[in-house]
Design a protein around this motif. Structure first.
Motif, mmCIF file in Angstrom:
data_model
loop_
_atom_site.group_PDB
_atom_site.id
_atom_site.type_symbol
_atom_site.label_atom_id
_atom_site.label_comp_id
_atom_site.label_asym_id
_atom_site.label_seq_id
_atom_site.Cartn_x
_atom_site.Cartn_y
_atom_site.Cartn_z
ATOM 1 N N MET A 6 0.846 -1.204 0.000
ATOM 2 C CA MET A 6 0.000 0.000 0.000
ATOM 3 C C MET A 6 0.876 1.246 0.000
ATOM 4 N N ASP A 7 0.478 2.230 -0.811
ATOM 5 C CA ASP A 7 1.183 3.505 -0.871
ATOM 6 C C ASP A 7 0.873 4.310 0.388
ATOM 7 N N ALA A 8 1.913 4.834 1.031
ATOM 8 C CA ALA A 8 1.716 5.601 2.265
ATOM 9 C C ALA A 8 0.797 6.785 2.045
ATOM 10 N N ALA A 9 0.830 7.364 0.857
ATOM 11 C CA ALA A 9 0.007 8.534 0.551
ATOM 12 C C ALA A 9 -1.478 8.192 0.476
ATOM 13 N N LYS A 10 -1.783 6.903 0.303
ATOM 14 C CA LYS A 10 -3.186 6.483 0.163
ATOM 15 C C LYS A 10 -3.814 6.053 1.480
ATOM 16 N N ILE A 11 -3.076 6.166 2.568
ATOM 17 C CA ILE A 11 -3.605 5.789 3.878
ATOM 18 C C ILE A 11 -4.492 6.921 4.381
ATOM 19 N N GLU A 12 -5.785 6.689 4.390
ATOM 20 C CA GLU A 12 -6.728 7.727 4.787
ATOM 21 C C GLU A 12 -7.571 7.346 5.998
ATOM 22 N N THR A 13 -7.961 6.089 6.091
ATOM 23 C CA THR A 13 -8.823 5.658 7.193
ATOM 24 C C THR A 13 -8.056 4.782 8.177
ATOM 25 N N GLY A 14 -8.677 4.574 9.324
ATOM 26 C CA GLY A 14 -8.073 3.706 10.324
ATOM 27 C C GLY A 14 -7.905 2.291 9.809
ATOM 28 N N ASP B 172 -7.339 1.383 6.772
ATOM 29 C CA ASP B 172 -6.176 1.352 5.866
ATOM 30 C C ASP B 172 -4.912 1.100 6.678
ATOM 31 N N LEU B 173 -4.789 1.818 7.789
ATOM 32 C CA LEU B 173 -3.589 1.709 8.611
ATOM 33 C C LEU B 173 -3.528 0.357 9.309
ATOM 34 N N ILE B 174 -4.673 -0.138 9.752
ATOM 35 C CA ILE B 174 -4.721 -1.462 10.387
ATOM 36 C C ILE B 174 -4.240 -2.534 9.414
ATOM 37 N N SER B 175 -4.720 -2.472 8.185
ATOM 38 C CA SER B 175 -4.321 -3.465 7.172
ATOM 39 C C SER B 175 -2.826 -3.422 6.941
ATOM 40 N N LEU B 176 -2.288 -2.229 6.848
ATOM 41 C CA LEU B 176 -0.857 -2.061 6.613
ATOM 42 C C LEU B 176 -0.039 -2.695 7.735
ATOM 43 N N THR C 13 6.436 0.930 4.710
ATOM 44 C CA THR C 13 5.370 1.861 4.335
ATOM 45 C C THR C 13 4.913 2.659 5.550
ATOM 46 N N PHE C 14 4.820 1.974 6.690
ATOM 47 C CA PHE C 14 4.433 2.669 7.923
ATOM 48 C C PHE C 14 5.456 3.753 8.257
ATOM 49 N N THR C 15 6.732 3.447 8.058
ATOM 50 C CA THR C 15 7.787 4.433 8.324
ATOM 51 C C THR C 15 7.640 5.649 7.423
ATOM 52 N N ARG C 16 7.310 5.413 6.146
ATOM 53 C CA ARG C 16 7.100 6.538 5.232
ATOM 54 C C ARG C 16 5.888 7.361 5.653
ATOM 55 N N PHE C 17 4.848 6.672 6.089
ATOM 56 C CA PHE C 17 3.645 7.356 6.575
ATOM 57 C C PHE C 17 3.986 8.192 7.813
ATOM 58 N N TYR C 18 4.702 7.585 8.729
ATOM 59 C CA TYR C 18 5.156 8.257 9.960
ATOM 60 C C TYR C 18 5.975 9.502 9.620
ATOM 61 N N THR C 19 6.911 9.351 8.699
ATOM 62 C CA THR C 19 7.788 10.461 8.316
ATOM 63 C C THR C 19 7.007 11.611 7.681
ATOM 64 N N SER C 20 5.974 11.288 6.929
ATOM 65 C CA SER C 20 5.207 12.325 6.235
ATOM 66 C C SER C 20 4.461 13.242 7.200
ATOM 67 N N TYR C 21 4.172 12.729 8.399
ATOM 68 C CA TYR C 21 3.432 13.523 9.383
ATOM 69 C C TYR C 21 4.285 14.023 10.548
ATOM 70 N N PHE C 22 5.438 13.410 10.737
ATOM 71 C CA PHE C 22 6.217 13.611 11.957
ATOM 72 C C PHE C 22 6.484 15.094 12.269
ATOM 73 N N GLU C 23 7.101 15.813 11.372
ATOM 74 C CA GLU C 23 7.472 17.203 11.642
ATOM 75 C C GLU C 23 6.245 18.098 11.811
ATOM 76 N N LYS C 24 5.208 17.845 11.014
ATOM 77 C CA LYS C 24 3.992 18.656 11.113
ATOM 78 C C LYS C 24 3.325 18.479 12.471
ATOM 79 N N LEU C 25 3.310 17.248 12.958
ATOM 80 C CA LEU C 25 2.680 16.977 14.250
ATOM 81 C C LEU C 25 3.507 17.547 15.404
#
Length: 200
Positions: free
Chosen positions: A1-9, A11-15, A23-35
Protein backbone atom coordinates in the motif's frame (compact mmCIF):
# COMPACT_ATOMS: atom_id res chain seq x y z
CA UNK A 1 0.00 0.00 0.00
CA UNK A 2 1.18 3.51 -0.87
CA UNK A 3 1.72 5.60 2.26
CA UNK A 4 0.01 8.53 0.55
CA UNK A 5 -3.19 6.48 0.16
CA UNK A 6 -3.60 5.79 3.88
CA UNK A 7 -6.73 7.73 4.79
CA UNK A 8 -8.82 5.66 7.19
CA UNK A 9 -8.07 3.71 10.32
CA UNK A 10 -8.80 0.46 8.50
CA UNK A 11 -6.18 1.35 5.87
CA UNK A 12 -3.59 1.71 8.61
CA UNK A 13 -4.72 -1.46 10.39
CA UNK A 14 -4.32 -3.47 7.17
CA UNK A 15 -0.86 -2.06 6.61
CA UNK A 16 0.28 -2.95 10.14
CA UNK A 17 -1.31 -6.40 10.12
CA UNK A 18 0.48 -7.15 6.85
CA UNK A 19 3.77 -6.14 8.46
CA UNK A 20 4.51 -3.35 6.00
CA UNK A 21 6.93 -1.56 8.31
CA UNK A 22 8.66 0.34 5.48
CA UNK A 23 5.37 1.86 4.34
CA UNK A 24 4.43 2.67 7.92
CA UNK A 25 7.79 4.43 8.32
CA UNK A 26 7.10 6.54 5.23
CA UNK A 27 3.64 7.36 6.57
CA UNK A 28 5.16 8.26 9.96
CA UNK A 29 7.79 10.46 8.32
CA UNK A 30 5.21 12.32 6.23
CA UNK A 31 3.43 13.52 9.38
CA UNK A 32 6.22 13.61 11.96
CA UNK A 33 7.47 17.20 11.64
CA UNK A 34 3.99 18.66 11.11
CA UNK A 35 2.68 16.98 14.25
CA UNK A 36 5.69 18.14 16.27
CA UNK A 37 4.92 21.72 15.23
CA UNK A 38 1.28 21.25 16.24
CA UNK A 39 2.34 19.95 19.66
CA UNK A 40 4.94 22.64 20.19
CA UNK A 41 2.29 25.36 19.88
CA UNK A 42 0.88 24.11 23.18
CA UNK A 43 4.14 23.19 24.90
CA UNK A 44 6.89 25.51 23.66
CA UNK A 45 9.14 22.51 24.29
CA UNK A 46 10.29 20.84 21.09
CA UNK A 47 11.81 17.84 22.89
CA UNK A 48 8.58 17.09 24.77
CA UNK A 49 6.62 17.55 21.53
CA UNK A 50 8.84 15.03 19.77
CA UNK A 51 8.36 12.48 22.55
CA UNK A 52 4.58 12.91 22.43
CA UNK A 53 4.41 12.38 18.67
CA UNK A 54 6.72 9.35 18.82
CA UNK A 55 4.65 7.83 21.62
CA UNK A 56 1.41 8.24 19.67
CA UNK A 57 2.86 6.49 16.61
CA UNK A 58 4.27 3.74 18.82
CA UNK A 59 0.82 3.16 20.35
CA UNK A 60 -0.72 3.02 16.87
CA UNK A 61 1.82 0.38 15.79
CA UNK A 62 1.27 -1.67 18.95
CA UNK A 63 -2.52 -1.29 19.18
CA UNK A 64 -3.82 -0.73 15.61
CA UNK A 65 -7.24 -2.14 16.55
CA UNK A 66 -8.00 1.16 18.31
CA UNK A 67 -8.27 2.75 14.85
CA UNK A 68 -11.14 0.56 13.63
CA UNK A 69 -13.74 3.35 13.56
CA UNK A 70 -11.39 6.16 12.52
CA UNK A 71 -12.60 7.70 9.26
CA UNK A 72 -9.77 10.23 8.87
CA UNK A 73 -6.30 9.24 10.07
CA UNK A 74 -5.07 12.81 9.60
CA UNK A 75 -7.74 14.22 11.92
CA UNK A 76 -7.12 11.41 14.39
CA UNK A 77 -3.38 12.13 14.52
CA UNK A 78 -3.82 15.86 15.03
CA UNK A 79 -6.50 15.39 17.69
CA UNK A 80 -4.38 12.80 19.51
CA UNK A 81 -1.28 15.00 19.47
CA UNK A 82 -3.12 18.14 20.55
CA UNK A 83 -4.98 16.35 23.36
CA UNK A 84 -1.77 14.69 24.59
CA UNK A 85 0.05 18.03 24.47
CA UNK A 86 -2.68 19.83 26.43
CA UNK A 87 -2.73 17.05 29.02
CA UNK A 88 1.06 17.18 29.35
CA UNK A 89 1.04 20.98 29.72
CA UNK A 90 -1.72 20.79 32.33
CA UNK A 91 0.17 18.15 34.31
CA UNK A 92 3.30 20.28 34.26
CA UNK A 93 1.39 23.39 35.31
CA UNK A 94 -0.52 21.58 38.05
CA UNK A 95 2.64 19.99 39.40
CA UNK A 96 4.46 23.32 39.44
CA UNK A 97 1.59 25.10 41.18
CA UNK A 98 1.24 22.26 43.67
CA UNK A 99 4.92 22.40 44.59
CA UNK A 100 4.94 26.19 44.87
CA UNK A 101 1.91 26.13 47.15
CA UNK A 102 3.36 23.43 49.40
CA UNK A 103 6.77 25.06 49.52
CA UNK A 104 5.23 28.38 50.53
CA UNK A 105 3.35 26.73 53.36
CA UNK A 106 6.25 24.46 54.35
CA UNK A 107 3.84 22.48 56.49
CA UNK A 108 4.10 19.00 57.94
CA UNK A 109 1.90 17.83 55.05
CA UNK A 110 4.39 19.31 52.59
CA UNK A 111 7.27 17.46 54.23
CA UNK A 112 5.25 14.23 54.25
CA UNK A 113 4.40 14.61 50.56
CA UNK A 114 8.02 15.42 49.76
CA UNK A 115 9.13 12.24 51.55
CA UNK A 116 6.52 10.19 49.66
CA UNK A 117 7.63 11.73 46.39
CA UNK A 118 11.28 10.93 47.03
CA UNK A 119 10.38 7.39 48.05
CA UNK A 120 8.45 6.97 44.80
CA UNK A 121 11.44 8.20 42.78
CA UNK A 122 13.74 5.74 44.56
CA UNK A 123 11.32 2.86 43.90
CA UNK A 124 11.00 3.93 40.27
CA UNK A 125 14.75 4.02 39.77
CA UNK A 126 15.11 0.61 41.43
CA UNK A 127 12.54 -0.78 38.98
CA UNK A 128 14.37 0.81 36.05
CA UNK A 129 17.53 -1.01 37.14
CA UNK A 130 15.62 -4.31 36.82
CA UNK A 131 14.85 -3.72 33.14
CA UNK A 132 16.83 -5.73 30.55
CA UNK A 133 20.24 -4.13 29.96
CA UNK A 134 19.64 -2.59 26.53
CA UNK A 135 16.10 -1.53 27.40
CA UNK A 136 17.46 0.16 30.55
CA UNK A 137 20.13 2.04 28.60
CA UNK A 138 17.58 3.33 26.09
CA UNK A 139 15.08 4.38 28.75
CA UNK A 140 17.71 6.22 30.82
CA UNK A 141 19.02 8.10 27.80
CA UNK A 142 15.48 9.13 26.90
CA UNK A 143 14.10 10.06 30.32
CA UNK A 144 17.18 11.18 32.26
CA UNK A 145 19.55 12.44 29.57
CA UNK A 146 16.83 13.91 27.32
CA UNK A 147 18.25 12.20 24.23
CA UNK A 148 16.07 12.17 21.13
CA UNK A 149 15.21 8.79 19.63
CA UNK A 150 17.56 9.44 16.72
CA UNK A 151 20.40 10.36 19.11
CA UNK A 152 19.83 7.18 21.13
CA UNK A 153 19.89 5.10 17.95
CA UNK A 154 23.24 6.62 16.96
CA UNK A 155 24.68 6.33 20.46
CA UNK A 156 23.82 2.63 20.78
CA UNK A 157 24.15 1.71 17.08
CA UNK A 158 20.56 0.49 16.81
CA UNK A 159 17.58 1.54 14.68
CA UNK A 160 15.10 4.21 15.75
CA UNK A 161 12.36 1.56 15.58
CA UNK A 162 14.32 -0.54 18.09
CA UNK A 163 14.59 2.51 20.33
CA UNK A 164 10.80 2.99 20.10
CA UNK A 165 10.23 -0.67 20.98
CA UNK A 166 12.53 -0.49 24.01
CA UNK A 167 10.80 2.67 25.29
CA UNK A 168 7.40 1.07 24.78
CA UNK A 169 8.42 -2.11 26.60
CA UNK A 170 9.96 -0.14 29.48
CA UNK A 171 6.84 1.99 29.90
CA UNK A 172 4.57 -1.06 29.88
CA UNK A 173 6.67 -2.79 32.53
CA UNK A 174 6.97 0.24 34.79
CA UNK A 175 3.33 1.26 34.49
CA UNK A 176 2.24 -2.27 35.36
CA UNK A 177 4.61 -2.35 38.35
CA UNK A 178 3.27 0.85 39.85
CA UNK A 179 -0.39 0.44 39.06
CA UNK A 180 -0.37 -3.01 40.73
CA UNK A 181 1.87 -2.17 43.68
CA UNK A 182 -0.05 -2.80 46.91
CA UNK A 183 2.35 -0.74 49.02
CA UNK A 184 1.69 2.34 46.93
CA UNK A 185 -2.04 1.65 47.00
CA UNK A 186 -1.99 1.57 50.79
CA UNK A 187 -0.14 4.88 50.91
CA UNK A 188 -2.77 6.39 48.63
CA UNK A 189 -2.47 7.92 45.18
CA UNK A 190 -1.79 11.49 46.21
CA UNK A 191 1.34 11.59 44.08
CA UNK A 192 0.14 9.50 41.15
CA UNK A 193 0.25 12.61 38.96
CA UNK A 194 3.95 12.92 39.59
CA UNK A 195 4.45 9.33 38.41
CA UNK A 196 2.78 10.14 35.11
CA UNK A 197 5.54 12.62 34.35
CA UNK A 198 8.00 9.73 34.36
CA UNK A 199 5.85 6.97 32.93
CA UNK A 200 3.85 8.71 30.17
Amino acid sequence: MDAAKIETGRDLISLIEEGQSATFTRFYTSYFEKLILASDKYLSDIHAAEEIVQDIFLKIWEFPESLTDVKSVKSYLYRSVINASINFANRQKSLEQHHLKLAAEFSDDYLADLDDENEMIIILRDEIEKLPAQCKKVFKLSRFENFKYKEIALELNISEKTVENHIGNALKTLRSRFMDDQTLNKKGRSYLNLMTLYLY
